[in-house]
Motif scaffolding. Structure first.
Motif, short mmCIF file in Angstrom:
data_model
loop_
_atom_site.label_atom_id
_atom_site.label_comp_id
_atom_site.label_asym_id
_atom_site.label_seq_id
_atom_site.Cartn_x
_atom_site.Cartn_y
_atom_site.Cartn_z
N SER A 212 0.86 -1.19 0.00
CA SER A 212 0.00 0.00 0.00
C SER A 212 0.89 1.23 0.00
CB SER A 212 -0.91 -0.01 1.23
OG SER A 212 -0.11 0.16 2.40
N THR A 213 0.28 2.37 -0.25
CA THR A 213 1.05 3.62 -0.26
C THR A 213 1.70 3.86 1.09
OG1 THR A 213 -0.51 4.51 -1.87
CG2 THR A 213 0.92 6.08 -0.75
N ALA A 214 0.96 3.61 2.16
CA ALA A 214 1.51 3.80 3.51
C ALA A 214 2.71 2.87 3.74
CB ALA A 214 0.43 3.55 4.56
N ASN A 215 2.57 1.61 3.31
CA ASN A 215 3.67 0.67 3.49
C ASN A 215 4.86 1.03 2.59
OD1 ASN A 215 2.55 -0.93 5.49
ND2 ASN A 215 1.51 -2.26 4.01
N LEU A 216 4.59 1.54 1.40
CA LEU A 216 5.68 1.96 0.52
C LEU A 216 6.46 3.12 1.13
CD1 LEU A 216 7.00 1.37 -2.22
CD2 LEU A 216 5.49 3.08 -3.21
N LEU A 217 5.75 4.06 1.73
CA LEU A 217 6.42 5.18 2.41
C LEU A 217 7.24 4.67 3.59
CD1 LEU A 217 3.53 7.79 2.31
CD2 LEU A 217 5.67 7.86 1.00
N ALA A 218 6.67 3.72 4.35
CA ALA A 218 7.39 3.14 5.50
C ALA A 218 8.62 2.37 5.04
CB ALA A 218 6.46 2.24 6.29
N LEU A 219 8.52 1.65 3.93
CA LEU A 219 9.67 0.93 3.38
C LEU A 219 10.78 1.91 2.99
CD1 LEU A 219 7.85 -1.74 1.20
CD2 LEU A 219 9.38 -2.22 3.11
N GLY A 220 10.38 3.01 2.37
CA GLY A 220 11.37 4.01 1.99
C GLY A 220 12.11 4.55 3.22
N LEU B 227 12.44 3.04 6.11
CA LEU B 227 13.22 1.95 6.69
C LEU B 227 14.52 1.74 5.92
CD1 LEU B 227 13.30 -0.36 8.78
CD2 LEU B 227 12.11 -1.78 7.10
N TYR B 228 14.45 1.82 4.59
CA TYR B 228 15.63 1.59 3.77
C TYR B 228 16.48 2.85 3.60
CZ TYR B 228 13.25 -2.75 2.46
OH TYR B 228 12.63 -3.97 2.48
N GLY B 229 15.99 3.97 4.10
CA GLY B 229 16.76 5.21 4.02
C GLY B 229 16.76 5.85 2.65
N VAL B 230 15.72 5.59 1.87
CA VAL B 230 15.58 6.21 0.55
C VAL B 230 14.16 6.74 0.42
CG1 VAL B 230 17.30 4.74 -0.58
CG2 VAL B 230 14.93 4.04 -0.59
N PRO B 231 13.97 7.82 -0.33
CA PRO B 231 12.60 8.31 -0.53
C PRO B 231 11.78 7.28 -1.33
CG PRO B 231 14.24 9.91 -1.32
CD PRO B 231 14.97 8.66 -0.96
N ALA B 232 10.49 7.23 -1.06
CA ALA B 232 9.61 6.31 -1.79
C ALA B 232 9.65 6.60 -3.29
CB ALA B 232 8.18 6.41 -1.27
N GLU B 233 9.82 7.88 -3.64
CA GLU B 233 9.91 8.24 -5.06
C GLU B 233 11.10 7.56 -5.72
OE1 GLU B 233 9.93 10.75 -2.63
OE2 GLU B 233 7.77 11.07 -2.72
N GLU B 234 12.17 7.40 -4.96
CA GLU B 234 13.37 6.73 -5.49
C GLU B 234 13.08 5.27 -5.79
OE1 GLU B 234 17.29 6.72 -6.75
OE2 GLU B 234 16.26 8.44 -5.90
N ARG C 223 11.02 5.35 -8.94
CA ARG C 223 11.83 5.82 -10.06
C ARG C 223 12.71 4.68 -10.57
NH1 ARG C 223 14.13 10.14 -7.78
NH2 ARG C 223 12.31 11.41 -8.16
N ALA C 224 13.21 3.85 -9.66
CA ALA C 224 14.04 2.71 -10.06
C ALA C 224 13.23 1.71 -10.88
CB ALA C 224 14.64 2.04 -8.83
N VAL C 225 11.94 1.61 -10.59
CA VAL C 225 11.08 0.68 -11.33
C VAL C 225 10.90 1.15 -12.76
CG1 VAL C 225 8.72 -0.22 -11.51
CG2 VAL C 225 9.85 -0.10 -9.29
N THR C 226 10.69 2.44 -12.96
CA THR C 226 10.46 2.96 -14.31
C THR C 226 11.75 3.14 -15.08
OG1 THR C 226 10.50 5.25 -13.54
CG2 THR C 226 8.35 4.16 -13.65
N GLY C 227 12.89 3.05 -14.40
CA GLY C 227 14.18 3.19 -15.07
C GLY C 227 14.60 4.62 -15.27
N GLU C 228 13.91 5.56 -14.63
CA GLU C 228 14.26 6.97 -14.77
C GLU C 228 15.47 7.29 -13.91
OE1 GLU C 228 10.99 9.49 -13.82
OE2 GLU C 228 9.62 8.44 -15.12
N LYS C 229 16.18 8.31 -14.32
CA LYS C 229 17.31 8.80 -13.55
C LYS C 229 16.81 9.86 -12.58
CE LYS C 229 20.41 6.53 -15.89
NZ LYS C 229 20.93 5.32 -15.39
N ASN C 230 17.51 9.99 -11.47
CA ASN C 230 17.18 11.02 -10.51
C ASN C 230 17.59 12.37 -11.10
OD1 ASN C 230 16.84 12.71 -8.34
ND2 ASN C 230 17.81 11.34 -6.87
N PRO C 231 16.67 13.34 -11.22
CA PRO C 231 17.01 14.60 -11.85
C PRO C 231 18.02 15.41 -11.04
CG PRO C 231 14.77 14.66 -10.98
CD PRO C 231 15.28 13.26 -10.81
N ASP C 232 18.17 15.08 -9.75
CA ASP C 232 19.11 15.83 -8.90
C ASP C 232 20.53 15.34 -9.05
OD1 ASP C 232 16.91 17.19 -8.00
OD2 ASP C 232 16.63 15.90 -6.24
#
Length: 124
Positions: free
Chosen positions: A93-101, A103-110, A113-122
């Motif tokens: 779920s969205t809540a669990n995805l945010l919690a996973l992010g 827990l793993y020390g990465v933003p949920a967007e990251e 983004r890794a799933v779609t294969g996009e690069k981080n614009p920063d």
């Protein structure tokens, strides 16, 4: 006699037009097929670059040296739920995805983004 000659000429012209249309269609199909075949390596590369959310979640969990059991206890879900997420049988779920992010020390967007294969614009 003139009428029959005109009918024969019109019949030949019609058959010639149909033949020209068939040849044109064959050329279009050949071009499309050639373009499709030449794009094969690009499609394969793109498919290899694309990863599932489960693969990304498992990679992050292993990077952090965590077990599925630990992740499950931290999030308050079952170990089977974490396993299903990593196998791609279910999505968190969205809540669990945010919690996973978190827990793993990465933003949920990251993670997404890794799933779609996009690069981080920063990052360059």
């Amino acid at each position: 006699m003139k009428v029959s000659m005109l009918v024969i000429i019109l019949g030949l012209a019609f058959r010639l037009a149909v033949l020209a249309g068939v040849v044109y269609l064959a050329i279009l199909v050949a071009r499309a097929l050639r373009k499709y075949l030449r794009a094969g390596p690009a499609r394969k590369e793109k498919a290899e670059a694309r990863r599932s959310l489960g693969e990304v979640l498992k990679e992050q969990r292993l990077r952090c040296q965590m077990t599925q059991e630990f992740v499950a206890e931290t999030l308050g879900v079952s170990r089977q739920a974490v396993s299903k997420w990593e196998r791609g049988e279910a999505d968190p779920s969205t809540a669990n995805l945010l919690a996973l992010g978190r827990l793993y020390g990465v933003p949920a967007e990251e993670l997404l983004r890794a799933v779609t294969g996009e690069k981080n614009p920063d990052t360059p």
